[in-house]
Design an enzyme around this catalytic site. Structure first.
Site, PDB file in Angstrom:
ATOM      1  N   LYS A   1      30.724  -7.374 -10.972  1.00  0.00           N
ATOM      2  CA  LYS A   1      31.213  -8.667 -10.470  1.00  0.00           C
ATOM      3  C   LYS A   1      32.660  -8.416 -10.041  1.00  0.00           C
ATOM      4  O   LYS A   1      33.630  -8.780 -10.715  1.00  0.00           O
ATOM      5  CB  LYS A   1      31.092  -9.738 -11.557  1.00  0.00           C
ATOM      6  CG  LYS A   1      31.224 -11.137 -11.014  1.00  0.00           C
ATOM      7  CD  LYS A   1      30.769 -12.159 -12.045  1.00  0.00           C
ATOM      8  CE  LYS A   1      31.268 -13.561 -11.715  1.00  0.00           C
ATOM      9  NZ  LYS A   1      30.846 -14.109 -10.426  1.00  0.00           N
TER      10      LYS A   1
HETATM   11  N1  PMP Z   1      25.501 -13.953  -7.414  1.00  0.00           N
HETATM   12  C1  PMP Z   1      26.801 -14.144  -7.184  1.00  0.00           C
HETATM   13  C2  PMP Z   1      27.411 -13.614  -5.916  1.00  0.00           C
HETATM   14  C3  PMP Z   1      27.599 -14.829  -8.110  1.00  0.00           C
HETATM   15  O1  PMP Z   1      28.901 -15.023  -7.880  1.00  0.00           O
HETATM   16  C4  PMP Z   1      26.987 -15.342  -9.285  1.00  0.00           C
HETATM   17  C5  PMP Z   1      27.818 -16.083 -10.277  1.00  0.00           C
HETATM   18  N2  PMP Z   1      28.374 -15.194 -11.227  1.00  0.00           N
HETATM   19  C6  PMP Z   1      25.614 -15.119  -9.474  1.00  0.00           C
HETATM   20  C7  PMP Z   1      24.897 -14.427  -8.523  1.00  0.00           C
HETATM   21  C8  PMP Z   1      24.915 -15.652 -10.687  1.00  0.00           C
HETATM   22  O2  PMP Z   1      25.348 -14.995 -11.847  1.00  0.00           O
HETATM   23  P1  PMP Z   1      25.377 -15.709 -13.269  1.00  0.00           P
HETATM   24  O3  PMP Z   1      24.088 -16.429 -13.421  1.00  0.00           O
HETATM   25  O4  PMP Z   1      25.524 -14.578 -14.219  1.00  0.00           O
HETATM   26  O5  PMP Z   1      26.540 -16.641 -13.267  1.00  0.00           O
END
Ligand code: PMP
Length: 298
Positions: A162
């Protein structure tokens, strides 16, 4: 004086955890010659607290450490210490329902592409926040543009991290969407397959079965996995596979999942239209029950 919600993010009251201690909000600063600002050597988390408890905190802290590792730096705090720091921030700010933003980055010891002697830093901020798209759209569903940018191949960028750098194309796509009157954008990947939204994963419903793209070049979201578990607990078949845009015609429902987006119905994506159906509503409710501890952990 502006009301608190009208103030910019650097001009608010409260406490931010910064490299090991809580500091007054306005003092949580970095220098302009910080490696991360120039070379995107930064990773972050988005997590929510519900009733004062951060949902799946351990998984977020683990992902943060792993995101940094994928960018070649190691955070000098254990997962347990990061968890404790997050809890300290929630308590110090007196939040019940909040969104939190741990962010880790390379510092100012070197200025060049090479990371050199840069030291890792970690800060944890947050704010009280409601529905990502607002209450009305959370019910009615959002309208999505098709993004002009594509998710890069995993050999082009560390897709499992991330990493702030990966959000450049998300910001461009979201800006494009909003400029054209949409709420968000559906991104395809470098092969032309359906990938995700700019800050959330995507799901489709076809005749009671859930379909979601295989996360081989984008985040395998924590919410995504939670929803797959919740659906299976209800006896719903979940199919993880490559999905091509032409198939969108055959799906009756579409929704997004993410820490910020939670479960958000989609009414349209480009030329494709969807209904806000029973399964979407059921899973949104199950997710809400789970995060507030009304049903046991998935
Ligand atoms: N894809 C992207 C590009 C994101 O920014 C997020 C948010 N973190 C997600 C998917 C979903 O991830 P999560 O469910 O872990 O928040």
């Amino acid at each position: 004086m502006a009301a608190p919600e009208e103030r910019t993010f650097d001009d608010r009251d409260g406490w931010i955890w910064f490299d090991g201690e809580l500091v007054p909000w306005r003092d949580a600063k970095v220098h302009v010659l910080t490696h991360a600002l120039h070379y995107a050597s930064s990773v972050f988390e988005g997590q929510r607290g519900y009733g004062g408890v951060v949902f799946k905190l351990r998984e977020h802290s683990e992902r943060l450490k792993q995101s940094a590792r994928l960018l070649g730096f190691e955070l000098p705090w254990t997962v347990e210490e990061i968890d404790a720091a997050c809890n300290e921030v929630v308590k110090a700010n007196g939040w019940t329902d909040c969104y939190m933003r741990p962010v880790a980055w390379r510092g100012s010891e070197s200025m060049g592409v090479a990371p050199g002697k840069t030291k890792p830093h970690l800060a944890i901020a947050g704010w009280e926040w409601g529905k990502y798209y607002g209450d009305k759209l959370a019910q009615e569903g959002i309208r999505m543009d098709i993004a002009p940018w594509r998710r890069p191949a995993p050999y082009t960028a560390p897709a499992e991290s991330k990493a702030a750098g990966l959000y450049m194309i998300c910001t461009l796509s979201k800006q494009h969407a909003e400029q054209h009157g949409y709420h968000d954008a559906l991104m395809f990947d470098w092969r032309g397959r359906v990938a995700e939204a700019t800050g959330a994963n995507v799901f489709f419903v076809a005749d009671g079965t859930l379909h979601t793209p295989t996360p081989d070049c984008f985040l395998d979201g924590i919410t995504r996995r939670t929803i797959m578990d919740l659906a299976r607990k209800r006896g719903v078949e979940v199919v993880e596979r490559a999905i091509w845009p032409e198939e969108l015609e055959s799906f009756q429902q579409m929704f997004l999942t993410g820490t910020a987006a939670e479960v958000t119905p989609v009414q349209s994506a480009g030329p494709w239209k969807f209904e806000v159906g029973d399964l979407t509503r059921q899973l949104a409710k199950d997710y809400d029950d789970l995060v507030y501890g009304r049903i046991p952990n998935a």
